[in-house]
Scaffold this active site. Structure first.
Site, short mmCIF file in Angstrom:
data_model
loop_
_atom_site.label_atom_id
_atom_site.label_comp_id
_atom_site.label_asym_id
_atom_site.label_seq_id
_atom_site.Cartn_x
_atom_site.Cartn_y
_atom_site.Cartn_z
N ILE A 17 0.82 -1.20 0.00
CA ILE A 17 0.00 0.00 0.00
C ILE A 17 0.86 1.26 0.00
O ILE A 17 0.59 2.22 -0.73
CB ILE A 17 -0.96 -0.01 1.20
CG1 ILE A 17 -2.05 -1.08 1.00
CG2 ILE A 17 -1.61 1.36 1.40
CD1 ILE A 17 -2.93 -1.30 2.22
N ASP A 68 12.72 4.48 10.97
CA ASP A 68 12.07 3.51 11.86
C ASP A 68 11.02 4.29 12.64
O ASP A 68 11.35 5.08 13.53
CB ASP A 68 13.10 2.90 12.79
CG ASP A 68 12.50 1.92 13.80
OD1 ASP A 68 11.25 1.83 13.88
OD2 ASP A 68 13.27 1.26 14.52
N ASN A 95 1.75 5.10 7.12
CA ASN A 95 1.34 3.81 6.59
C ASN A 95 2.08 2.63 7.22
O ASN A 95 1.55 1.53 7.27
CB ASN A 95 1.57 3.80 5.07
CG ASN A 95 1.47 2.41 4.48
OD1 ASN A 95 0.40 1.84 4.33
ND2 ASN A 95 2.63 1.83 4.14
N TYR A 171 -2.65 -6.31 17.30
CA TYR A 171 -2.85 -5.59 16.04
C TYR A 171 -4.15 -4.81 16.07
O TYR A 171 -4.19 -3.62 15.74
CB TYR A 171 -2.86 -6.59 14.88
CG TYR A 171 -3.02 -5.95 13.53
CD1 TYR A 171 -1.97 -5.29 12.91
CD2 TYR A 171 -4.24 -6.02 12.85
CE1 TYR A 171 -2.11 -4.70 11.67
CE2 TYR A 171 -4.39 -5.43 11.60
CZ TYR A 171 -3.33 -4.78 11.01
OH TYR A 171 -3.49 -4.20 9.78
N LYS A 175 -4.51 -0.67 16.01
CA LYS A 175 -5.22 0.01 14.92
C LYS A 175 -6.43 0.78 15.43
O LYS A 175 -6.81 1.81 14.85
CB LYS A 175 -5.63 -1.01 13.85
CG LYS A 175 -4.44 -1.59 13.07
CD LYS A 175 -3.67 -0.50 12.33
CE LYS A 175 -2.60 -1.06 11.43
NZ LYS A 175 -1.90 -0.01 10.65
N THR A 208 -1.97 -7.58 -0.43
CA THR A 208 -0.63 -7.00 -0.32
C THR A 208 0.34 -8.12 0.02
O THR A 208 -0.06 -9.25 0.36
CB THR A 208 -0.57 -5.95 0.80
OG1 THR A 208 -0.71 -6.61 2.07
CG2 THR A 208 -1.69 -4.92 0.66
#
Length: 281
Positions: A17, A68, A95, A171, A175, A208
């Site tokens: 992406i 980083d 991103n 995760y 998010k 992806t």
């Protein structure tokens, strides 16, 4: 040339992406800074775009920067370098992100989660976004005096930030944090009179390289894609350009009155998978 004369930084731009976003930004006239921790792949992606851009007329050369996102000193160095070379920033796309499955060793379910792995995922996915927003505000707040043109921060979250994910708790949590922090940044900038917008994008079922280890190869891959596609109302997985075009809109002045939103790009999954059309024989 929807981004003509704008300076943009895209994190995690070496592949997937991020690379698609960086490429379309270059094509639309922006001066783009690719960044990643994989320097070989990131520089190669940047070089590839610079070869292509010669076919696009007025587009500006892209450059590569090691970054980083979980490291505050890296962000401080990036901020100084951008300020010195470009006097500021118009667009930031946060991103860069990890699932944690490949990058950590611990379990990721709520019962057995490993705290070192939990922290690593949050350091990249959430701390990285917070540090990026901090640096961007400093680089953007004095950038524009034109009400028809303002700066834009775009944070790539996930559909996983809007629903629970039992086996990827870190995760999903990270998010969800990106989703909420984007709104805080949007309101903070508005309250302080900064010409900076902040929005989040929530992709799901976008093909992806992150999917490669989960999908397998050959016939097994094709079968896995079919199984996933059955739960998507539109009936197929999206591709990186679906996210790139949405990001382009939020980066451009066409969205100058849009801030604090969450844009879902998931083929209708969150609208209700029960709406998936019946498969014909």
């Amino acid at each position: 040339m929807r981004l003509l004369n704008k300076v943009a930084l895209v994190t995690g731009a070496a592949q997937g992406i991020g690379k698609a976003i960086a490429e379309i930004f270059v094509k639309e006239g922006a001066t783009v800074i690719f960044s990643d921790i994989n320097d070989d792949k990131g520089q190669r992606a940047c070089n590839d775009i610079n070869i292509k851009r010669q076919q696009w007329g007025e587009s500006k050369p892209a450059q590569y920067m090691h970054l980083d996102v979980s490291n505050e000193s890296d962000w401080q160095q990036a901020e100084q370098a951008i300020k010195q070379k470009y006097q500021g920033l118009d667009i930031l796309v946060n991103n860069a992100g990890i699932t944690g499955f490949l990058e950590t060793t611990g379990a990721h379910d709520p019962e057995h989660l490993d705290m070192a792995s939990w922290r690593k995922v949050h350091q990249v996915n959430l701390d990285g976004v917070a540090l990026g927003c901090k640096a961007a505000i400093a680089l953007m707040k004095n950038r524009s005096t034109d009400k028809n043109s303002n700066s834009s921060i775009i944070n790539i979250s996930s559909r996983s930030g809007m629903v629970g994910i039992p086996l990827a708790a870190a995760y999903a949590s990270s998010k969800a944090g990106v989703r909420n922090h984007s709104k805080s940044v949007a309101l903070y900038c508005a309250q302080n009179g900064y010409d900076i917008r902040c929005n989040s994008i929530h992709p799901a079922a976008i093909y992806t390289p992150m999917w490669d280890t989960m999908l397998g190869e050959g016939d097994a891959r094709e079968e896995a894609i079919k199984v996933i596609s059955k739960d998507i109302p539109l009936g197929y997985m999206g591709d990186v350009m679906d996210v790139a075009y949405a990001t382009l809109y939020l980066a451009s002045d066409e969205s100058k009155y849009v801030t604090g939103i969450e844009l879902t790009i998931d083929g209708g999954i969150l609208a209700g998978s029960t709406a998936t059309p019946a498969q014909s024989d």
